[in-house]
Write a protein that holds these residues in place. Structure first.
Motif, short mmCIF file in Angstrom:
data_model
loop_
_atom_site.label_atom_id
_atom_site.label_comp_id
_atom_site.label_asym_id
_atom_site.label_seq_id
_atom_site.Cartn_x
_atom_site.Cartn_y
_atom_site.Cartn_z
N VAL B 20 24.54 -2.36 104.08
CA VAL B 20 24.43 -0.95 104.13
C VAL B 20 25.61 -0.32 103.41
O VAL B 20 26.84 -0.57 103.77
CB VAL B 20 24.28 0.15 105.23
CG1 VAL B 20 24.62 1.57 105.23
CG2 VAL B 20 23.32 -0.62 106.40
N VAL B 21 25.36 0.44 102.36
CA VAL B 21 26.51 0.88 101.45
C VAL B 21 26.30 2.37 101.13
O VAL B 21 25.35 3.01 100.64
CB VAL B 21 26.15 0.30 99.92
CG1 VAL B 21 27.38 0.79 99.09
CG2 VAL B 21 26.51 -1.05 100.18
N GLY B 34 11.53 9.57 109.05
CA GLY B 34 10.98 8.33 108.73
C GLY B 34 12.21 7.67 107.82
O GLY B 34 12.40 7.86 106.80
N TYR B 35 12.41 6.36 108.32
CA TYR B 35 13.61 5.57 107.59
C TYR B 35 12.75 4.48 106.96
O TYR B 35 12.49 3.39 107.87
CB TYR B 35 14.63 5.14 108.62
CG TYR B 35 15.74 4.92 107.86
CD1 TYR B 35 16.39 5.33 106.75
CD2 TYR B 35 16.63 4.04 108.48
CE1 TYR B 35 17.73 5.43 106.22
CE2 TYR B 35 18.00 3.50 107.97
CZ TYR B 35 18.44 4.05 106.73
OH TYR B 35 19.77 3.88 106.16
N GLY B 40 14.97 -6.18 105.73
CA GLY B 40 16.25 -6.62 105.30
C GLY B 40 16.78 -5.46 104.38
O GLY B 40 17.80 -5.88 103.74
N ALA B 41 16.25 -4.25 104.54
CA ALA B 41 16.76 -3.33 103.31
C ALA B 41 18.04 -2.78 104.17
O ALA B 41 18.92 -2.17 103.41
CB ALA B 41 15.96 -2.28 103.42
N GLY B 42 18.28 -2.72 105.32
CA GLY B 42 19.73 -2.13 106.13
C GLY B 42 19.02 -1.24 106.96
O GLY B 42 19.91 -0.39 107.58
N LYS B 43 17.86 -1.04 107.59
CA LYS B 43 17.54 0.01 108.46
C LYS B 43 18.02 -0.34 109.91
O LYS B 43 18.64 0.65 110.34
CB LYS B 43 15.82 -0.04 108.45
CG LYS B 43 15.33 0.03 107.22
CD LYS B 43 13.72 0.31 107.38
CE LYS B 43 12.77 -1.03 108.06
NZ LYS B 43 12.49 -2.01 107.09
N SER B 44 18.00 -1.68 110.30
CA SER B 44 18.49 -1.86 111.62
C SER B 44 19.84 -1.67 111.63
O SER B 44 20.47 -1.17 112.58
CB SER B 44 17.96 -3.17 111.87
OG SER B 44 16.69 -3.44 112.27
N GLY B 206 20.10 -1.90 101.13
CA GLY B 206 21.31 -1.28 101.75
C GLY B 206 21.72 0.06 101.08
O GLY B 206 22.78 0.75 101.74
N ARG B 207 21.17 0.59 100.16
CA ARG B 207 21.28 1.87 99.51
C ARG B 207 20.29 2.91 99.72
O ARG B 207 18.91 2.57 99.71
CB ARG B 207 21.56 1.72 97.99
CG ARG B 207 22.92 1.39 97.79
CD ARG B 207 23.16 0.68 96.47
NE ARG B 207 24.44 0.11 96.33
CZ ARG B 207 24.86 -1.29 96.46
NH1 ARG B 207 23.93 -1.82 96.97
NH2 ARG B 207 26.12 -1.40 96.14
N LEU B 208 20.54 4.22 100.03
CA LEU B 208 19.67 5.08 100.35
C LEU B 208 19.08 5.80 98.98
O LEU B 208 20.01 6.41 98.44
CB LEU B 208 20.18 6.32 101.36
CG LEU B 208 19.43 7.33 101.62
CD1 LEU B 208 18.27 6.80 102.69
CD2 LEU B 208 20.00 8.66 102.49
#
Lengths: 265, 303
Positions: B20-21, B34-35, B40-44, B206-208
């Motif tokens: 997560v960045v 909603g996320y 593997g994107a970094g949600k958890s 990892g990026r929003l």
């Protein structure tokens, strides 16, 4: 009974403690029952040889095997009970911390308003309670045997020996929790605790008969349980301190490390 | 209005891996957020930082205005959380387990628990180990919802649920919202997020990359890929510069093109020739990401 982590852990212990108790009670009871048939063979001491013999090491280095204290020490305190009490704590310490973390239930538990160290302390307290319960059972089993056959031994000393047994067990429990809290790995938790147990046993039992290595037994936790000959002398407070001290330090360090690290994901 | 969840440049690195960045999130009271992101994107990882299960490498966050590190126990008092992957106690029955969790929170309204149990159709008198995957998930949902928490955090909550129960679950989320409580849930399934959320945060690598109202996202999601086979070869020139078109490929008699919005222009252009076959594909989450959200987080204006 499900009020908090401590009571829930006790509830989890119900079944295993019942089964272990059955076995431990029978073992202690039967050992006392067979003592009189050894009592009348003073030659046993000659067979076992002098102070430095290997035979003696295998019977826990007791001075007088034919005495009640010597016999019970050799048959119960020198190997069987320490092994069982250590295994019991190793199993609990591993499955309750590193095991629960690995399985994934810890993540749910710790999403509740419970501090990590509080949870760890409550689990440790439950381990102490379970171990003490087993010690009580062993004591009752011994008493039951003594009630059947005539054995001339101080019950106070017997009781104190089992208190020492509890201390030994929970110290290994604390070690297991410490490794689990530090690494989060069940394998490390079992491995380190098992290794310390085995090496500790060997050092305490065979150290004294190897010339020049007599001192290694002082590094062994087992020595601080049995080295003072508790069946003869009761609980040795200095020795007990050498178990309680590390136990407290390990639990405190476990709390500290566990609060600081990331949970395994 | 003070955010229920607020993060500032929150970042988690696992060695060289950027989980997560620099994520800046604001989840508002009473909304369903909603996320959304692929696996593997970094949600958890983001969610676990909110619960203090793992600690940010840098950056900070608050929940209910409280610091996620220092005040975690206080925060967790008012959160219900369902992890994406979890286990419970195999030897315990569902009801005993809920009793335990309820006690750790100082009690719950059992009437509400019974209502949820009926609606989600869970058998609480069986040992956890005997439950199917879906039923285990339901017990997990129950422990996250039963104490009417101010904030419900759910990581991939519908995985393993059958469609009927999913529907009931969405209803429950709507009720949570109607009571003014907040829901933050992660998903990799676009239709699910569209259906229940008010706003959507999209995370990728990892990026929003975007935070949108769900209506905007639905517009963007109206991206279709058309595959048209003609009776003879056609010239690509006729299909260039159509409104909303992108990724045009002409291969012999087949024209493939993505259309955002109405396909009217495409159909009219195609109708000048003899058509053998038309196939349309709804855009996948990945297509939408690729078309609208470039890697550096800039939103392109293809729509």
């Amino acid at each position: 009974m499900l009020r908090n982590v401590y009571f829930k852990s006790l509830l989890d212990l119900r079944r295993p403690v019942v089964w272990w108790s059955l076995g431990l009670f029978l073992y202690a009871f039967v050992i006392v029952l067979i003592y009189p048939s050894f009592q009348d063979i003073p030659e046993l001491n000659d067979i076992l040889g002098d102070e430095d013999s290997l035979f003696r090491a295998f019977t826990g280095n007791v001075e007088d095997f034919a005495s009640p204290e010597g016999f019970l020490t050799a048959e119960m305190l020198s190997f069987t009970f320490p092994l069982l009490f250590i295994v019991f704590n190793l199993w609990l310490g591993t499955s309750w911390l590193a095991g629960e973390e690995r399985r994934g239930s810890l993540e749910v538990l710790l999403s509740h308003p419970v501090r990590r160290s509080t949870m760890l302390l409550q689990k440790f307290t439950a381990m102490v309670s379970g171990t003490a319960a087993l010690a009580v059972v062993v004591f009752v089993g011994t008493l039951a045997g003594i009630a059947v056959v005539n054995v001339d031994i101080s019950l106070l000393n017997v009781m104190q020996a089992y208190i020492g047994l509890t201390l030994l067990g929970v110290t290994f429990g604390a070690l297991t929790l410490f490794v689990g809290a530090w690494t989060g790995k069940p394998s490390a938790s079992v491995g380190v605790c098992g290794a310390v147990g085995i090496v500790g046993y060997v050092a305490n039992t065979f150290g004294p008969i190897i010339e020049g290595l007599e001192w290694v037994r002082y590094l062994s936790p087992i020595y601080y349980f049995i080295g003072g000959d508790p069946m003869v002398n009761g609980l040795n407070l200095a020795h007990s301190g050498m178990l309680i001290g590390p136990c407290v330090v390990l639990v405190a360090a476990a709390c500290y490390l566990f609060e600081r690290r990331d949970l395994a994901v | 209005m003070e955010s229920v969840i607020h993060t500032e440049k929150i970042t988690k690195l696992f060695g060289d891996i950027e989980a997560v960045v620099d994520v800046d999130l604001d989840v508002l009271p009473g909304e369903i957020f909603g996320y959304l992101g692929p696996n593997g994107a970094g949600k958890s990882t983001t969610i676990r930082m909110l619960l203090d299960h793992i600690r940010p490498t840098r950056g900070a966050g608050t929940v209910f205005g409280l610091d996620i590190r220092r005040d975690s126990v206080e925060i967790r008092r008012n959160i219900g959380y369902l992890p994406g992957e979890f286990a419970l106690y195999d030897h315990m029955k569902g009801r005993a387990m809920l009793q335990y969790f309820a006690n750790l929170r100082g009690g719950v309204d059992w009437q509400y628990v019974d209502e949820l149990t009926t609606r989600l159709d869970v058998d609480l008198d069986r040992r956890y180990s005997q439950l199917s995957r879906g039923n285990k998930q339901k017990v997990g949902l129950l422990q996250a919802l039963m104490h009417r928490p101010k904030l419900v955090i759910l990581d991939e909550p519908t995985s393993g649920l059958d469609p009927l129960i999913q529907h009931e679950f969405y209803e429950i989320l709507d009720e949570v919202k109607d009571e003014g409580r907040t829901v933050f849930f992660s998903s990799h399934v676009l239709p699910e997020v569209q259906r229940v959320s008010d706003r959507v945060g999209i995370i990728r690598k990892g990026r929003l990359v975007a935070v949108e109202d769900v209506d905007t996202l639905i517009d963007r999601a109206a991206l279709h890929r058309f595959e048209i086979e003609f009776a003879y070869e056609v010239s690509s020139a006729e299909f260039e510069h159509l409104s909303g078109a992108s990724d045009l490929v002409v291969d012999g008699r087949t024209v493939t093109v993505s259309i955002a919005g109405s396909p009217d222009a495409l159909i009219k252009a195609a109708a000048r020739h003899e058509i053998m076959r038309i196939v349309t594909h709804e855009a996948s989450l990945d297509d939408i990401f690729l078309t609208f959200y470039s890697e550096d987080g800039e939103v392109s204006d293809a729509a």
